[in-house]
Design a protein around this motif. Sequence first.
Motif, PDB file in Angstrom:
ATOM      1  N   LEU A 235       0.918  -1.187  -0.101  1.00 20.31           N
ATOM      2  CA  LEU A 235       0.020   0.054  -0.016  1.00 20.31           C
ATOM      3  C   LEU A 235       0.944   1.304  -0.009  1.00 20.31           C
ATOM      4  O   LEU A 235       0.331   2.195  -0.549  1.00 20.31           O
TER       5      LEU A 235
ATOM      6  N   TYR B  42     -17.461   9.027 -10.685  1.00 20.46           N
ATOM      7  CA  TYR B  42     -18.977   8.804 -10.268  1.00 20.46           C
ATOM      8  C   TYR B  42     -19.811  10.060 -10.983  1.00 20.46           C
ATOM      9  O   TYR B  42     -19.723  11.284 -10.779  1.00 20.46           O
TER      10      TYR B  42
ATOM     11  N   LEU C 293     -22.032  12.866  -9.353  1.00 17.02           N
ATOM     12  CA  LEU C 293     -21.411  13.971  -8.732  1.00 17.02           C
ATOM     13  C   LEU C 293     -20.661  14.918  -9.454  1.00 17.02           C
ATOM     14  O   LEU C 293     -20.328  14.522 -10.847  1.00 17.02           O
TER      15      LEU C 293
ATOM     16  N   GLU D 259     -16.581  17.258  -6.737  1.00 17.37           N
ATOM     17  CA  GLU D 259     -16.794  16.224  -5.833  1.00 17.37           C
ATOM     18  C   GLU D 259     -15.977  14.866  -5.978  1.00 17.37           C
ATOM     19  O   GLU D 259     -15.405  14.444  -5.052  1.00 17.37           O
TER      20      GLU D 259
ATOM     21  N   GLN E 119     -12.444  16.025  -4.915  1.00 19.28           N
ATOM     22  CA  GLN E 119     -12.555  16.172  -3.580  1.00 19.28           C
ATOM     23  C   GLN E 119     -12.479  14.540  -2.760  1.00 19.28           C
ATOM     24  O   GLN E 119     -11.412  14.533  -1.894  1.00 19.28           O
ATOM     25  N   PHE E 120     -13.222  13.777  -3.373  1.00 17.80           N
ATOM     26  CA  PHE E 120     -13.137  12.457  -2.684  1.00 17.80           C
ATOM     27  C   PHE E 120     -11.969  11.688  -2.957  1.00 17.80           C
ATOM     28  O   PHE E 120     -11.333  11.072  -1.964  1.00 17.80           O
ATOM     29  N   PHE E 121     -11.401  11.613  -4.367  1.00 16.20           N
ATOM     30  CA  PHE E 121     -10.114  10.905  -4.465  1.00 16.20           C
ATOM     31  C   PHE E 121      -8.954  11.699  -3.673  1.00 16.20           C
ATOM     32  O   PHE E 121      -7.968  10.783  -3.241  1.00 16.20           O
TER      33      PHE E 121
ATOM     34  N   SER F 106      -9.139  12.951  -0.750  1.00 21.67           N
ATOM     35  CA  SER F 106      -9.112  12.599   0.532  1.00 21.67           C
ATOM     36  C   SER F 106      -8.664  11.195   0.776  1.00 21.67           C
ATOM     37  O   SER F 106      -7.996  10.830   1.797  1.00 21.67           O
ATOM     38  N   LEU F 107      -8.808  10.005  -0.258  1.00 20.85           N
ATOM     39  CA  LEU F 107      -8.398   8.977  -0.125  1.00 20.85           C
ATOM     40  C   LEU F 107      -6.739   8.941  -0.222  1.00 20.85           C
ATOM     41  O   LEU F 107      -6.310   8.117   0.372  1.00 20.85           O
TER      42      LEU F 107
ATOM     43  N   ARG G  11     -10.339   8.246   5.563  1.00 21.86           N
ATOM     44  CA  ARG G  11     -10.650   7.697   4.334  1.00 21.86           C
ATOM     45  C   ARG G  11     -11.937   7.081   4.146  1.00 21.86           C
ATOM     46  O   ARG G  11     -13.035   7.600   3.569  1.00 21.86           O
TER      47      ARG G  11
ATOM     48  N   ALA H 246     -14.625  10.049   3.904  1.00 19.65           N
ATOM     49  CA  ALA H 246     -14.413  10.524   2.800  1.00 19.65           C
ATOM     50  C   ALA H 246     -15.462   9.335   1.777  1.00 19.65           C
ATOM     51  O   ALA H 246     -16.501  10.210   1.214  1.00 19.65           O
ATOM     52  N   LEU H 247     -15.466   8.137   2.100  1.00 22.74           N
ATOM     53  CA  LEU H 247     -16.331   7.278   1.449  1.00 22.74           C
ATOM     54  C   LEU H 247     -17.711   7.350   1.834  1.00 22.74           C
ATOM     55  O   LEU H 247     -18.577   7.383   0.896  1.00 22.74           O
TER      56      LEU H 247
ATOM     57  N   ARG I 108     -19.195  10.551   0.278  1.00 24.39           N
ATOM     58  CA  ARG I 108     -19.470  10.345  -1.221  1.00 24.39           C
ATOM     59  C   ARG I 108     -20.711   9.406  -1.512  1.00 24.39           C
ATOM     60  O   ARG I 108     -21.525   9.818  -2.153  1.00 24.39           O
TER      61      ARG I 108
ATOM     62  N   GLN J 289     -23.689  11.738  -0.464  1.00 20.69           N
ATOM     63  CA  GLN J 289     -23.793  12.691  -1.784  1.00 20.69           C
ATOM     64  C   GLN J 289     -24.466  11.983  -3.105  1.00 20.69           C
ATOM     65  O   GLN J 289     -25.318  12.521  -3.668  1.00 20.69           O
TER      66      GLN J 289
ATOM     67  N   LEU K 162     -10.494   2.610  -6.859  1.00 18.49           N
ATOM     68  CA  LEU K 162     -10.457   2.956  -5.221  1.00 18.49           C
ATOM     69  C   LEU K 162      -9.309   1.960  -4.771  1.00 18.49           C
ATOM     70  O   LEU K 162      -8.479   2.167  -3.929  1.00 18.49           O
TER      71      LEU K 162
ATOM     72  N   LEU L 129      -6.208   3.007  -0.260  1.00 17.94           N
ATOM     73  CA  LEU L 129      -7.201   2.562   0.653  1.00 17.94           C
ATOM     74  C   LEU L 129      -7.394   1.050   1.129  1.00 17.94           C
ATOM     75  O   LEU L 129      -7.172   0.030   0.221  1.00 17.94           O
TER      76      LEU L 129
END
Lengths: 243, 343
Positions: A74, A90, A93, A97, A100-102, A104-105, B2, B5-6, B9, B12, B183, B188
Motif C-alpha cells: 500500500l 462518479y 457527482l 466532488e 475532493q473524494f479521491f 481525501s483517499l 478515508r 470520505a467514502l 461520497r 452525496q 479505489l 485505501l
Amino acid sequence: MRNQNSCISIQHVFKQFGKHEVLKDINLEIEEGEIFGLLGPSGAGKSTLIKELAGLDVPTSGENYIFGERMPTLKLMERIGYMAQADALYEELSANENLQFFASLYGLKGKKKKERINEVMQLVDLSDHLNKPVSNYSGGMKRRLSLAIALLHEPEMLILDEPTVGIDPVLRKSIWDAFYDLNRKGTTIIVTTHVMDEAEKCDRLGLMRDGELIAVGTAEALRNETNSDTIEQAFLVYGGATS
Amino acid sequence: MRVIALTKRILQQLIRDKRTLGLLIFAPILVLTMLHLVFNGDDYVPKVGLVEIPEAIVDQIDTTDAEVTIYTNENDAQQAVHSEEIDGYILLDDATTSAVFLEGSDPSVNSATLRWIQSAFSSLQQGESAAQFEIDYLYGSSDMGPFDYFGPVLLGFFVFFFVFIIAGVSFIRERTTGTLERLLSTPLRKWEIVTGYVLGFGIFTIIQSTIIAWYAIYVLNMMMVGAFIYVLLITLSLALTALTLGILISSFANNELQMIQFIPIVVIPQIFFSGLFNLETISDWLSWVGPFTPLYYAADALRDVMVRGHGFGEIFVNLIILFGFSLLFMLLNGLALRKYRKI
C-alpha cells in the motif's frame, strides 16, 4: 542484478488465468524519468502487466520491483498514479466532488487539497468546468478528468492504460503535452497503447504480443534494427520472427 | 479519514439520485398502506338464503351482519347459489334438523357464512340461556387485525428488501464503471471500503427506517405497545445485515439484472420463515432453514416489541444475532474483495 537507475524492475513474471497464459516470462527494466510505451494489439497482456505494476494484481510467478521494493504494498501505491481504460468517475457527482473524494483517499486536506485540485484541473484544461456534474461532460472531458484524478497526489510514477483511446487528435496532443510537462518535472510515465503513431512519442518502447515481450528499445533503434520505416513494420518483423 | 470520505461520497450520490431516494422511502410506505387497506378492510358480509323457514323464526334472527334472502322452495335457492347470488342457504326440515348448503369455492366466504349461521341460530335455539364468556388476552386484544400481526414482519421485510437491492446495485455499479478498481489503486484498505459503505448506507438507513416505522405506527395505526426506539434499533440492525449481504451477493453478479435474479433465492424465501406463516406447520425438512435467515430474528424481535410490548431484555439476543450476521458478511466481503486486489 537490479539496475541502479531503474525504478521498475520486472523479473521473470508469469501470469496465468486458469489454463490461459497471459504473461510469459516478462523481464524489463524501466528507468527513472522516462516515458515508456507498451505497444501491442489488444489481448497481448499489456493491461495485465501494468495492473500488476499498479498493485491491483500479482504475478503467478516472478517478481515486480518498484523503487527497489517488491510490489504490491500500500505504501508503494501511494507513490503511483494509475488510470485505467475505463474513466472510473462518479457520474452523479460534480467534477469537484470527484476530485475532493479521491484527494481525501490520498490523505490530502484543506488548503493543499484545494491547491492541487486547481493545479490538476488547469493542467488538463478543465478549470472552467469544475462544478459541472460529470454526467454533463463529453467523452474527452471525462478522460481528462480521469487523468487529473490520477495526478492529484503528485505521484512519482504514472501508469496509464490507453489514456488517449477514442480521443480526437487535437485533444490527444493536449493530453500528450500534459505528459511531457509532468515528465520534465521528473515523473516516470508508463503508458500502453495500440496506436502506432503514439509510440513515436515515447522515450523507449516495449513491443508485446501473445503475452511475450518481443522487443525493447527506442523507436529509432527498433526501426533501424529491422530496416523498417515505421514502428508498425518493425512490429511485424519482430512478430513474424517469433511465431 | 478515508472512511469518512467514502461515507460522504455515498451520501452525496444518494442525495443526487432522487429516484432511488424516493424508491427507498416511498415504495415501502406505499406498499404498507396498500396492505393496511387490504387487511383491515370491512368484514365480509355473507349472502345467505333462508328456505321454508317459519316467519316467527325469521323475525327473531338478527340479520344485521348478513344479506338475507327468503326462498319458498329449495330449487329457487339452489338456482341462486348456482348463479352466485347467494353464498349458501339453510333449510329447516322440522324444528330440530336443519341442512346448510354452501357455494363452497372460497374458504374465507365459507367460514364467514357458517360463522353467521352459527351465531344467528345458536342464539335462537338457546335463547337467553346462552353462556356468556368473558375473554381476556395475554397480548393483543379483540380488535387486533391481521395487519397488526403481519405488520412487524412486513416492516422488517421491506427495509431488508430495499436496502439489499440498493446496496447490491450500487456496489455492482462501482465495479462495472471501474471506480472500484480505481479505489483499489489508492492506498485505501479493503476494510475501509466495507466500513465506508456500511456507514454511508447506515446513516441513510437510520433516516429511512425512522420514517417508515413512524408512518406505519402513527399514520397506519399499526399495533404498537413497546418503545419506538427498540423498533428503530431492530430495523437498523436488520438493514445492516441487508446492506452487508447485498454487497456480498453483488460480487456473484456481473450486472444489475443478475443482482435482481438473487431476489427469489435470497430475499423471498426469508418471508416464509419470518412468522408470516406459522413456523410449526412448515414441513420438517424445510423448517431448519429458518434460523439461518436474518429476517427470522428481526421479525421475532419486532413482534416482541410491537405486539407484546417487551423491552431490551427480550430482544437483545436477536439483536446480537443480527449484528453477528452483519459482522460475518463484512468479513466475507473483505475476502471477496481479494478477487480485485490481493493486499
